[in-house]
Write a protein that holds these residues in place. Structure first.
Motif, PDB file in Angstrom:
ATOM      1  N   MET A   1      69.174  69.162  17.780  1.00  0.00           N
ATOM      2  CA  MET A   1      67.905  68.827  17.164  1.00  0.00           C
ATOM      3  C   MET A   1      66.868  69.897  17.512  1.00  0.00           C
ATOM      4  SD  MET A   1      66.358  64.980  17.219  1.00  0.00           S
ATOM      5  CE  MET A   1      67.707  63.932  17.691  1.00  0.00           C
ATOM      6  N   ASN A   2      66.033  70.216  16.559  1.00  0.00           N
ATOM      7  CA  ASN A   2      64.994  71.194  16.860  1.00  0.00           C
ATOM      8  C   ASN A   2      63.758  70.488  17.445  1.00  0.00           C
ATOM      9  OD1 ASN A   2      63.429  70.155  14.766  1.00  0.00           O
ATOM     10  ND2 ASN A   2      63.944  71.779  13.331  1.00  0.00           N
ATOM     11  N   PHE A   3      62.768  71.268  17.796  1.00  0.00           N
ATOM     12  CA  PHE A   3      61.582  70.775  18.484  1.00  0.00           C
ATOM     13  C   PHE A   3      60.864  69.683  17.692  1.00  0.00           C
ATOM     14  CE2 PHE A   3      57.021  71.137  19.419  1.00  0.00           C
ATOM     15  CZ  PHE A   3      57.035  70.862  20.770  1.00  0.00           C
ATOM     16  N   VAL A   4      60.591  69.928  16.421  1.00  0.00           N
ATOM     17  CA  VAL A   4      59.838  68.977  15.598  1.00  0.00           C
ATOM     18  C   VAL A   4      60.635  67.690  15.418  1.00  0.00           C
ATOM     19  CG1 VAL A   4      58.799  68.573  13.335  1.00  0.00           C
ATOM     20  CG2 VAL A   4      58.558  70.807  14.432  1.00  0.00           C
ATOM     21  N   ASP A   5      61.941  67.794  15.192  1.00  0.00           N
ATOM     22  CA  ASP A   5      62.769  66.596  15.023  1.00  0.00           C
ATOM     23  C   ASP A   5      62.746  65.722  16.275  1.00  0.00           C
ATOM     24  OD1 ASP A   5      63.448  67.313  12.467  1.00  0.00           O
ATOM     25  OD2 ASP A   5      65.318  68.307  13.062  1.00  0.00           O
ATOM     26  N   GLU A   6      62.755  66.345  17.442  1.00  0.00           N
ATOM     27  CA  GLU A   6      62.696  65.564  18.685  1.00  0.00           C
ATOM     28  C   GLU A   6      61.340  64.882  18.853  1.00  0.00           C
ATOM     29  OE1 GLU A   6      64.351  66.962  22.365  1.00  0.00           O
ATOM     30  OE2 GLU A   6      65.493  68.499  21.281  1.00  0.00           O
ATOM     31  N   LEU A   7      60.277  65.570  18.448  1.00  0.00           N
ATOM     32  CA  LEU A   7      58.949  64.930  18.498  1.00  0.00           C
ATOM     33  C   LEU A   7      58.900  63.732  17.562  1.00  0.00           C
ATOM     34  CD1 LEU A   7      56.374  67.886  18.545  1.00  0.00           C
ATOM     35  CD2 LEU A   7      57.036  66.403  20.435  1.00  0.00           C
ATOM     36  N   VAL A   8      59.391  63.912  16.355  1.00  0.00           N
ATOM     37  CA  VAL A   8      59.376  62.832  15.371  1.00  0.00           C
ATOM     38  C   VAL A   8      60.203  61.648  15.850  1.00  0.00           C
ATOM     39  CG1 VAL A   8      60.085  62.187  13.026  1.00  0.00           C
ATOM     40  CG2 VAL A   8      58.877  64.343  13.418  1.00  0.00           C
ATOM     41  N   SER A   9      61.359  61.924  16.447  1.00  0.00           N
ATOM     42  CA  SER A   9      62.217  60.824  16.906  1.00  0.00           C
ATOM     43  C   SER A   9      61.585  60.042  18.053  1.00  0.00           C
ATOM     44  CB  SER A   9      63.588  61.356  17.321  1.00  0.00           C
ATOM     45  OG  SER A   9      63.495  62.113  18.509  1.00  0.00           O
ATOM     46  N   GLY A  10      60.723  60.665  18.857  1.00  0.00           N
ATOM     47  CA  GLY A  10      60.074  59.963  19.957  1.00  0.00           C
ATOM     48  C   GLY A  10      58.764  59.292  19.589  1.00  0.00           C
ATOM     49  N   TYR A  11      58.276  59.555  18.375  1.00  0.00           N
ATOM     50  CA  TYR A  11      56.960  59.078  17.962  1.00  0.00           C
ATOM     51  C   TYR A  11      56.871  57.552  17.929  1.00  0.00           C
ATOM     52  CZ  TYR A  11      52.712  58.502  15.243  1.00  0.00           C
ATOM     53  OH  TYR A  11      51.482  58.120  14.821  1.00  0.00           O
ATOM     54  N   GLN A  12      57.792  56.883  17.253  1.00  0.00           N
ATOM     55  CA  GLN A  12      57.734  55.419  17.136  1.00  0.00           C
ATOM     56  C   GLN A  12      57.883  54.740  18.491  1.00  0.00           C
ATOM     57  OE1 GLN A  12      56.744  53.535  14.650  1.00  0.00           O
ATOM     58  NE2 GLN A  12      56.408  55.425  13.493  1.00  0.00           N
ATOM     59  N   GLU A  13      58.745  55.284  19.329  1.00  0.00           N
ATOM     60  CA  GLU A  13      58.890  54.725  20.682  1.00  0.00           C
ATOM     61  C   GLU A  13      57.587  54.882  21.453  1.00  0.00           C
ATOM     62  OE1 GLU A  13      61.490  55.285  24.764  1.00  0.00           O
ATOM     63  OE2 GLU A  13      62.028  56.452  22.990  1.00  0.00           O
ATOM     64  N   LEU A  14      56.928  56.013  21.266  1.00  0.00           N
ATOM     65  CA  LEU A  14      55.648  56.249  21.931  1.00  0.00           C
ATOM     66  C   LEU A  14      54.605  55.236  21.467  1.00  0.00           C
ATOM     67  CD1 LEU A  14      53.814  57.928  23.760  1.00  0.00           C
ATOM     68  CD2 LEU A  14      53.385  59.424  21.794  1.00  0.00           C
ATOM     69  N   VAL A  15      54.543  54.978  20.168  1.00  0.00           N
ATOM     70  CA  VAL A  15      53.581  53.990  19.649  1.00  0.00           C
ATOM     71  C   VAL A  15      53.848  52.624  20.268  1.00  0.00           C
ATOM     72  CG1 VAL A  15      52.800  52.759  17.584  1.00  0.00           C
ATOM     73  CG2 VAL A  15      53.152  55.223  17.486  1.00  0.00           C
ATOM     74  N   ARG A  16      55.114  52.219  20.332  1.00  0.00           N
ATOM     75  CA  ARG A  16      55.449  50.913  20.937  1.00  0.00           C
ATOM     76  C   ARG A  16      55.067  50.873  22.411  1.00  0.00           C
ATOM     77  NH1 ARG A  16      60.023  51.700  17.770  1.00  0.00           N
ATOM     78  NH2 ARG A  16      61.199  52.419  19.569  1.00  0.00           N
ATOM     79  N   THR A  17      55.310  51.957  23.108  1.00  0.00           N
ATOM     80  CA  THR A  17      54.967  52.015  24.536  1.00  0.00           C
ATOM     81  C   THR A  17      53.455  51.922  24.732  1.00  0.00           C
ATOM     82  OG1 THR A  17      56.918  53.376  24.981  1.00  0.00           O
ATOM     83  CG2 THR A  17      55.168  53.404  26.629  1.00  0.00           C
ATOM     84  N   LEU A  18      52.709  52.659  23.940  1.00  0.00           N
ATOM     85  CA  LEU A  18      51.249  52.633  24.061  1.00  0.00           C
ATOM     86  C   LEU A  18      50.668  51.284  23.663  1.00  0.00           C
ATOM     87  CD1 LEU A  18      50.417  56.154  22.598  1.00  0.00           C
ATOM     88  CD2 LEU A  18      50.147  55.435  24.984  1.00  0.00           C
ATOM     89  N   ALA A  19      51.306  50.605  22.721  1.00  0.00           N
ATOM     90  CA  ALA A  19      50.805  49.311  22.244  1.00  0.00           C
ATOM     91  C   ALA A  19      50.889  48.237  23.322  1.00  0.00           C
ATOM     92  CB  ALA A  19      51.571  48.875  21.004  1.00  0.00           C
ATOM     93  N   ARG A  20      51.634  48.480  24.376  1.00  0.00           N
ATOM     94  CA  ARG A  20      51.675  47.519  25.488  1.00  0.00           C
ATOM     95  C   ARG A  20      50.340  47.461  26.223  1.00  0.00           C
ATOM     96  NH1 ARG A  20      57.088  49.964  27.823  1.00  0.00           N
ATOM     97  NH2 ARG A  20      58.487  49.353  26.142  1.00  0.00           N
ATOM     98  N   GLU A  21      49.608  48.580  26.208  1.00  0.00           N
ATOM     99  CA  GLU A  21      48.349  48.641  26.952  1.00  0.00           C
ATOM    100  C   GLU A  21      47.126  48.806  26.047  1.00  0.00           C
ATOM    101  OE1 GLU A  21      48.408  51.296  30.259  1.00  0.00           O
ATOM    102  OE2 GLU A  21      50.493  50.849  30.693  1.00  0.00           O
ATOM    103  N   LEU A  22      47.335  49.216  24.812  1.00  0.00           N
ATOM    104  CA  LEU A  22      46.242  49.408  23.869  1.00  0.00           C
ATOM    105  C   LEU A  22      46.495  48.537  22.646  1.00  0.00           C
ATOM    106  CD1 LEU A  22      46.194  53.328  23.891  1.00  0.00           C
ATOM    107  CD2 LEU A  22      44.717  51.822  25.224  1.00  0.00           C
ATOM    108  N   ASN A  23      45.471  48.332  21.834  1.00  0.00           N
ATOM    109  CA  ASN A  23      45.736  47.638  20.570  1.00  0.00           C
ATOM    110  C   ASN A  23      46.488  48.602  19.654  1.00  0.00           C
ATOM    111  OD1 ASN A  23      43.857  49.149  18.899  1.00  0.00           O
ATOM    112  ND2 ASN A  23      42.220  47.956  19.848  1.00  0.00           N
ATOM    113  N   MET A  24      47.069  48.093  18.602  1.00  0.00           N
ATOM    114  CA  MET A  24      47.957  48.904  17.754  1.00  0.00           C
ATOM    115  C   MET A  24      47.233  50.090  17.124  1.00  0.00           C
ATOM    116  SD  MET A  24      50.982  49.507  16.880  1.00  0.00           S
ATOM    117  CE  MET A  24      51.990  48.092  17.199  1.00  0.00           C
ATOM    118  N   ASP A  25      45.999  49.910  16.688  1.00  0.00           N
ATOM    119  CA  ASP A  25      45.264  51.032  16.081  1.00  0.00           C
ATOM    120  C   ASP A  25      45.020  52.143  17.093  1.00  0.00           C
ATOM    121  OD1 ASP A  25      45.138  49.841  13.572  1.00  0.00           O
ATOM    122  OD2 ASP A  25      43.227  48.856  14.005  1.00  0.00           O
ATOM    123  N   ASP A  26      44.597  51.766  18.299  1.00  0.00           N
ATOM    124  CA  ASP A  26      44.363  52.768  19.336  1.00  0.00           C
ATOM    125  C   ASP A  26      45.673  53.438  19.750  1.00  0.00           C
ATOM    126  OD1 ASP A  26      41.668  52.237  19.290  1.00  0.00           O
ATOM    127  OD2 ASP A  26      41.700  50.911  21.040  1.00  0.00           O
TER     128      ASP A  26
END
Length: 124
Positions: free
Chosen positions: A1-26
């Motif tokens: 996988m190239n750099f951008v593909d790895e960023l894209v693949s981690g994006y949704q997991e990052l949103v879910r992780t952040l949503a544990r402490e922030l509201n979904m929009d933030d």
């Protein structure tokens, strides 16, 4: 996988992780800012773990976001309390007027609403 593909693949997991402490929009805002910064950084630096970089940047941005929000809340609460007359007479007796009681109740209600809007981890 190239750099951008790895960023894209981690994006949704990052949103879910952040949503544990922030509201979904933030969480989405912080994740997008993290993605942008990681993308720019990756164009000029060699990165071994794009996903790790994405999460590390997000951690710093999340902390900044929470601090900034806390500061704004505190400043608005402090400004509201400074506008009120202190209610003490020259003998040190405190008497609350009906107007002050209403303002205090409204301020308390606003504070409760703000606290209820915080993520569960921030309320602990």
């Amino acid at each position: 996988m190239n750099f951008v593909d790895e960023l894209v693949s981690g994006y949704q997991e990052l949103v879910r992780t952040l949503a544990r402490e922030l509201n979904m929009d933030d969480a989405r805002d912080v994740a997008q800012s993290s993605f942008e910064r990681a993308l720019v950084y990756g164009q000029t630096h060699q990165v071994e773990s794009p996903r790790g970089l994405l999460f590390r940047i997000a951690q710093g941005l999340r902390i900044d976001h929470v601090r900034r929000r806390s500061r704004v809340l505190w400043e608005s609460f402090h400004a509201a309390s400074e506008e009120e007359d202190n209610g003490f007479d020259r003998y040190g007796h405190f008497e609350i007027s009906p107007e002050q009681e209403v303002v205090s109740q409204q301020t308390l209600q606003k504070l409760c609403e703000v606290l209820d809007g915080l993520p569960p981890r921030c309320r602990e």
